[in-house]
Design an enzyme around this catalytic site. Structure first.
Site, PDB file in Angstrom:
ATOM      1  N   ASP A  59     -11.620 -71.541  45.798  1.00 44.65           N
ATOM      2  CA  ASP A  59     -10.168 -71.659  45.880  1.00 44.65           C
ATOM      3  C   ASP A  59      -9.736 -71.019  47.204  1.00 44.65           C
ATOM      4  O   ASP A  59     -10.529 -70.427  47.920  1.00 44.65           O
ATOM      5  CB  ASP A  59      -9.483 -71.030  44.659  1.00 44.65           C
ATOM      6  CG  ASP A  59      -8.103 -71.655  44.445  1.00 44.65           C
ATOM      7  OD1 ASP A  59      -7.591 -72.306  45.371  1.00 44.65           O
ATOM      8  OD2 ASP A  59      -7.524 -71.486  43.361  1.00 44.65           O
TER       9      ASP A  59
HETATM   10  C1  BGC Z   1      -4.612 -73.104  44.277  1.00 49.36           C
HETATM   11  C2  BGC Z   1      -5.418 -74.354  44.044  1.00 49.36           C
HETATM   12  C3  BGC Z   1      -5.127 -75.352  45.126  1.00 49.36           C
HETATM   13  C4  BGC Z   1      -5.402 -74.721  46.466  1.00 49.36           C
HETATM   14  C5  BGC Z   1      -5.157 -75.668  47.622  1.00 49.36           C
HETATM   15  C6  BGC Z   1      -4.745 -72.582  45.695  1.00 49.36           C
HETATM   16  O1  BGC Z   1      -3.853 -71.552  45.943  1.00 49.36           O
HETATM   17  O2  BGC Z   1      -5.019 -72.119  43.341  1.00 49.36           O
HETATM   18  O3  BGC Z   1      -5.130 -74.886  42.787  1.00 49.36           O
HETATM   19  O4  BGC Z   1      -5.874 -76.508  44.937  1.00 49.36           O
HETATM   20  O5  BGC Z   1      -4.559 -73.595  46.630  1.00 49.36           O
HETATM   21  O6  BGC Z   1      -3.836 -75.985  47.738  1.00 49.36           O
END
Ligand code: BGC
Length: 738
Positions: free
Chosen positions: A280
């Protein structure tokens, strides 16, 4: 001289890619040409320069890094023009390995569908799959290859803002929806230009953040992990999800990103997952503040060892991984395995054949205002609206002379899309507000009156007198309240999930006029609104319904669509009951009912039961259930037990009912929940009609994880429940015998 050989080698290898080789052979032939730094580059992902969904790292040098082969993927690069521009730069790199463009296509791209939790309320797997299919078609036409969806985190805590992204609290329903969404996104296969690679996230147990506070630690038994939180991930993997994303949280003290048990042992080992795992946003780097890694060098070591293949935005891999290999801390085989997994997806997507395959202006334009997509969106929105209450059949409404539309959301436009949605320049003309939808529906013979009453989170009652005066002139009042659209979503945890501000006071004031009142509640999570639930005759839960929200709402209000949705999460009476879920354990001192306080497991100031149970939702018609008929009182492994009920539409409208099947294993080597959803069927019944609904149960349906984490059934006595929600059920008993 050296250089000439290299170029020759690259040409030979790429030429041979075109020949009849398996994808694995093609991957190997590219891998052979790569330097260590280029390999690490493939494992590196940056945010684009146009938008951000996390804390930004200033970096003016991204294009140069693409040119140098230091980047395998980008996120948040939107539109054909931008993706093409960056892909062209990638084509200037030594090996011309195409970039992968990823984006959070969570509930639509141009056409915005209801938030995923709302869609889950439809329990309509085909409709959910179609929603993901349409999102994929639109986004893929705009140059996106990969969506960071579906989010398959089970959530038992409505304080957690990200409940809006998932399918609610139940692992069985959640698994079926995970599969439907993966199939929808990936369509007929990754080689097609309308397919997005899916990404099951956030692996794992992210939805169990302590206190419902986003990014918080998770501490749970392995039984709960396997039984409740992992099944939707397993379903996504089995459905062929191309990728997984790990999560921000620690699980029992180990960050998911550095968790070898989750990633290597379970996902890549036991489940034989062949795709790749992306971190993530900065979750590799965040192992430092977690207190799990000393620095980014250490964090990279932990992440790659644990099985994390791609580093989103932390820059840990790009700055440390080559050194880790050279220092002998990371075996080259681990890097090769990660790179192969990534390259394989690029091949499967067809990007080596044509890196611009997804960057097609005509296709993008063709998808722009696709009327079929909009129609599907409206239908999905209708299926997502939950009828919570309808005393004296106030709904559906007649087209009365004067209808008052009151509340901070009635004229809301962008509000209808909710978190994780995209803003387009023409949003104000293409998104249908409740006001507009109702206006279009009732025509000019009906006089629509309007007052805002208050803002979403007001402390002021200044607008009340106008709202009351407006209500007084009307035959019926429709009041649209809720939480702000960006109050649920990432980093949107709330400790107080009551209807915000003075909205419930506004409802009381309007109710006091004596006019019939319909309340519509917009939210991305279960909210608490006890006074309203106890007094107001008609309540619709209208979530965030997307582009055609107002049209769907009008269809439901005036009876062109008979509500069929069922809650995918329990609605608490108070925050003090959270976490709240229907599949709890009985305890040694179970309360006999909500008022039993005699040294039993209960609160002295609050019933145990939720305000609205899991699976609950009314219809304009009524359904009756016969007693359950079982094919036998007992059965053996290998045999099938059938359970049937006759469901009759006893009301005045045609309608759809979701018939739900639950079981309870009365005695187990580890205790079992009081109910577990094991099946459901949707049946459409004309008024007066009935149908026998039959479920088939095998021993496999009765399996669970024992204290050695073995997944098996145990012979013994069971209860079976069939009904309209997790609370209102018919009951019978059977035994599983050896
Ligand atoms: C979120 C994810 C997301 C990623 C990219 C993160 O902060 O937890 O769910 O896909 O950002 O945007």
């Amino acid at each position: 001289m050296h250089f000439v050989f290299l170029i020759f080698g690259i040409m030979i290898s790429f030429l041979s890619i075109g020949q009849k080789k398996t994808i694995d052979q093609k991957v190997d032939s590219v891998l052979k040409l790569m330097t260590l730094d280029e390999k690490v580059g493939q494992m590196n992902q940056y945010n684009g320069d146009w938008d951000a969904t996390g804390p930004i790292t200033a970096d003016g040098d991204k294009q140069n890094q693409i040119r140098k082969g230091m980047l395998g993927s980008m996120l948040n690069v939107t539109g054909v023009e931008h993706t093409r521009q960056l892909q062209e730069i990638a084509m200037q790199s030594r090996l011309k390995i195409p970039l992968l463009f990823g984006q959070d296509i969570i509930h639509g791209y141009r056409t915005t569908f209801p938030v995923p939790l709302a869609e889950a309320a439809s329990w309509d797997l085909n409709a959910i799959q179609l929603s993901a299919r349409i999102a994929a078609t639109e986004a893929a036409a705009s140059g996106v290859h990969w969506t960071f969806a579906p989010m398959v985190d089970i959530a038992r805590d409505p304080r957690w803002g990200r409940v809006m992204e998932g399918a609610g609290e139940d692992p069985y329903l959640g698994s079926l929806i995970a599969k439907a969404r993966v199939n929808g996104f990936q369509g007929k296969g990754l080689g097609n230009t309308d397919a997005l690679m899916a990404c099951a996230k956030h692996y794992a147990a992210y939805g169990a953040a302590i206190g419902g506070r986003d990014y918080n630690a998770v501490d749970m038994s392995l039984n709960t992990l396997w039984e409740i939180y992992l099944p939707p991930f397993r379903a996504a993997a089995d459905a062929g999800a191309a990728t997984f994303m790990n999560s921000f949280n620690t699980l029992n003290g180990i960050p998911a990103t550095g968790n070898g048990y989750l990633q290597r042992d379970i996902l890549k080992g036991k489940w034989n997952f062949k795709g790749f795992i992306v971190s993530d946003w900065n979750s590799v780097g965040e192992m430092i503040p977690h207190g799990f890694a000393k620095d980014n060098y250490d964090a990279s070591l932990e992440a790659i060892t644990a099985g994390n293949d791609m580093d989103m935005e932390s820059r840990s891999y790009i700055n440390n991984l080559s050194k880790l290999v050279k220092d002998g801390r990371v075996n080259m085989k681990l890097v090769d395995d990660a790179v192969k997994r990534i390259l394989k997806k690029k091949f499967e997507m067809g990007l080596f054949e044509d890196p611009f395959k997804f960057s097609n202006k005509e296709r993008e334009q063709h998808q722009w205002n696709n009327s079929e997509n909009l129609e599907a969106e409206k239908s999905m929105a209708e299926k997502s609206i939950v009828l919570l209450k309808n005393d004296n059949q106030l709904l559906p409404l007649l087209k009365q002379k004067n209808i008052a539309l009151i509340g901070p959301f009635i004229k809301g436009i962008r509000d209808n899309l909710g978190f994780w949605s995209y803003t387009w320049p023409d949003d104000s003309s293409r998104i249908v507000s409740a006001w507009q939808g109702i206006k279009n529906k009732v025509g000019s013979n009906v006089n629509l009156l309007y007052a805002k009453g208050c803002n979403i989170n007001d402390t002021s009652h200044a607008g009340f007198s106008e709202a009351i005066a407006t209500a007084t002139q009307a035959d019926v009042v429709i009041l649209n309240v809720g939480e702000a659209a960006d109050w649920s979503g990432e980093a949107k945890s709330r400790s107080n999930i009551h209807l915000p501000g003075v909205q419930e006071e506004l409802i009381r004031a309007i109710y006091a006029t004596g006019k019939p009142v319909v309340v519509m509640i917009n939210a991305g999570r279960p909210l608490i609104f006890n006074w309203t639930a106890d007094h107001v005759p008609a309540i619709l839960y209208t979530w965030w319904l997307g582009t055609k929200a107002g049209d769907a709402i009008a269809d439901v209000l005036f009876g062109d669509y008979n509500p069929s949705a069922k809650l995918p999460m329990s609605f608490p009476r108070d925050e003090g009951q959270i976490p709240i879920y229907y599949n709890y354990f009985n305890t040694g001192r179970p309360a006999k009912g909500d008022s039993d306080l005699n040294y039993v497991s209960s609160y002295i100031d609050l019933p145990n039961s939720p305000k609205f149970p899991f699976g609950y939702g009314l219809s304009y018609t009524t359904f009756s259930y016969s007693d359950i008929k079982l094919s036998a009182a007992s059965f053996k492994p290998g045999q099938t037990l059938t359970a049937s009920v006759v469901v009759t539409n006893t009301g005045k409208y045609d309608g759809i009912e979701t018939v739900q099947l639950y079981t309870r294993d009365l005695v187990g080597s580890v205790v079992r929940p009081v109910k577990e959803l094991k099946g459901f069927q949707q049946v459409s019944l004309k008024t007066g009609a009935n149908k026998t609904i039959t479920f088939h149960i095998t021993a496999n349906d009765l399996k669970f994880y024992n204290n050695k984490l073995e997944y098996n059934y145990e012979a013994g006595d069971f209860k079976i429940f069939i009904g309209t929600n997790s609370h209102d059920v018919k009951e019978a008993s059977f035994a599983l015998v050896k």
